[in-house]
Write an enzyme that holds these catalytic residues in place. Sequence first.
Site, PDB file in Angstrom:
ATOM      1  N   ASP A   1       0.777  -1.240   0.000  1.00  0.00           N
ATOM      2  CA  ASP A   1       0.000   0.000   0.000  1.00  0.00           C
ATOM      3  C   ASP A   1       0.809   1.292   0.000  1.00  0.00           C
ATOM      4  O   ASP A   1       0.434   2.257  -0.632  1.00  0.00           O
ATOM      5  CB  ASP A   1      -0.911   0.047   1.238  1.00  0.00           C
ATOM      6  CG  ASP A   1      -1.838  -1.148   1.320  1.00  0.00           C
ATOM      7  OD1 ASP A   1      -1.552  -2.190   0.706  1.00  0.00           O
ATOM      8  OD2 ASP A   1      -2.861  -1.040   2.015  1.00  0.00           O
TER       9      ASP A   1
ATOM     10  N   GLU B   1       3.315  -7.549  12.100  1.00  0.00           N
ATOM     11  CA  GLU B   1       2.942  -7.305  10.705  1.00  0.00           C
ATOM     12  C   GLU B   1       4.187  -7.117   9.832  1.00  0.00           C
ATOM     13  O   GLU B   1       4.260  -7.620   8.719  1.00  0.00           O
ATOM     14  CB  GLU B   1       2.058  -6.058  10.646  1.00  0.00           C
ATOM     15  CG  GLU B   1       1.459  -5.764   9.286  1.00  0.00           C
ATOM     16  CD  GLU B   1       0.603  -4.504   9.286  1.00  0.00           C
ATOM     17  OE1 GLU B   1       0.573  -3.799  10.321  1.00  0.00           O
ATOM     18  OE2 GLU B   1      -0.023  -4.216   8.252  1.00  0.00           O
TER      19      GLU B   1
END
Length: 436
Positions: A168, A403
């Site tokens: 992203d 993450e």
Amino acid sequence: MNEHNLISRAQQVLRLNDAGDFTKPSLGQYPHQWNWDSALIALGWAHFDLPRAFAEVRSLLAAQWRDGMVPHIIYPTGASAYFPPPEFWQTDNLAHSGSIQSSGLTQPPLIATMVRMIHAYTRSDESRAFVREVFPQILGWHRWLHTARDADGTGLPCIFHPWESGADNSPRWSPALDRITPTDLPPFKRRDTQFVSPDERPLAPDYERFVHLIDLGRRARWEPRTLLEQMPFVIQDVMLGAILHRADEDLRALALELGEPTQELDAWLARTRENFDARFWDDARGLYFDYDIRAHAPIRVNACHTFAPMFAGLASPAQAARLVREHFDNPDEYAPSDNSRFSLPSTAKHEPGYAPRRYWCGPVWIQINWIIAQGLLRYGYGAQAEQLRRDSLALVEQSGFREYFDPRDGTGCGAVEFSWSAALTLEFLNQGKSNG
Ligand code: GLC
């Protein structure tokens, strides 16, 4: 930590994030269903709960739009504190949308590859029946990617928003985003910095552009042809194209097993092979670069997506050798160096946009390591693949199932108890068993 312990901790993370028939990437930060997360998570479930793996795939495909798209965020349980909430996308009641609330974007199509792998592990009547059940829907999604997202007749899919790449906030998108000035921004309140430190998340001007692009998408009522005409951000993404090609190849293998025709898949495979290099390969640099359709130019940012064609078998042996020798093994770019111990930084360390803790600008991601390791194995680079496997396991042991991770010292960043980090730990451990 011993291996047994790591396995049980990884399984606990998936159970913790289990929402019934889909798995949240992480409870606080990502409390809905994400497309490529679910695909990778299904592979994780397959190692200890096969029916649950099937349920994960079914729930993802249940959100398929009438036109074939499988959306990137799915809200099977409605709104939460997450931004954007389901209604922000304005995808309800479109002639071509699905019956479950979702975003209007898609994400890298890993599902065919995961279904083939799960079936290969199991090889049971049950998994064959499952493949038969899901095959038509996956084929429909690939068809949509090759047609609705074909900007120039090459069949190489384009993306309309950085979120469709899965990477992203990569510096790869900066040149295209910098040309965009958000106007009439709808009111919104970011939530992503509530659970994660702002210096590990996108900067405010980038986030405003993300929201602006969503707003343009909704004004176009998410019609692929209108988006193609109007969106200011139209990019052919190397990694998404490579993942689709690999998925076409895997779907073809499943078609053969089911006795389904393969002509359509063969044509997609041939067309991608024909167009991929001319569009993406930079022979002077020995790298694959994304292509900006609006600027009519390659995006010359060196980031981890450049290795993705190896996952798809799209690189020639000579191209693969250049990627590995000149880049993967180069301490100025990706290989460990004095101040950077862990592989693989998501952006080359010598890039101006490199930032070791900021989302997609440098941190190591476990799913990227896994995808690239698969590609390296395909071309016989066992030592490099093993380096990615070893580092991935060392990172989750040291810092938990985070993450992403700071490549300098392995500090865990972003969301905690992250599902695909756990799922791919199970996969990496299983791979270790079969290698050893
Ligand atoms: C972030 C990642 C994206 C992922 C999502 C859920 O947005 O960039 O790839 O799918 O989180 O984990």
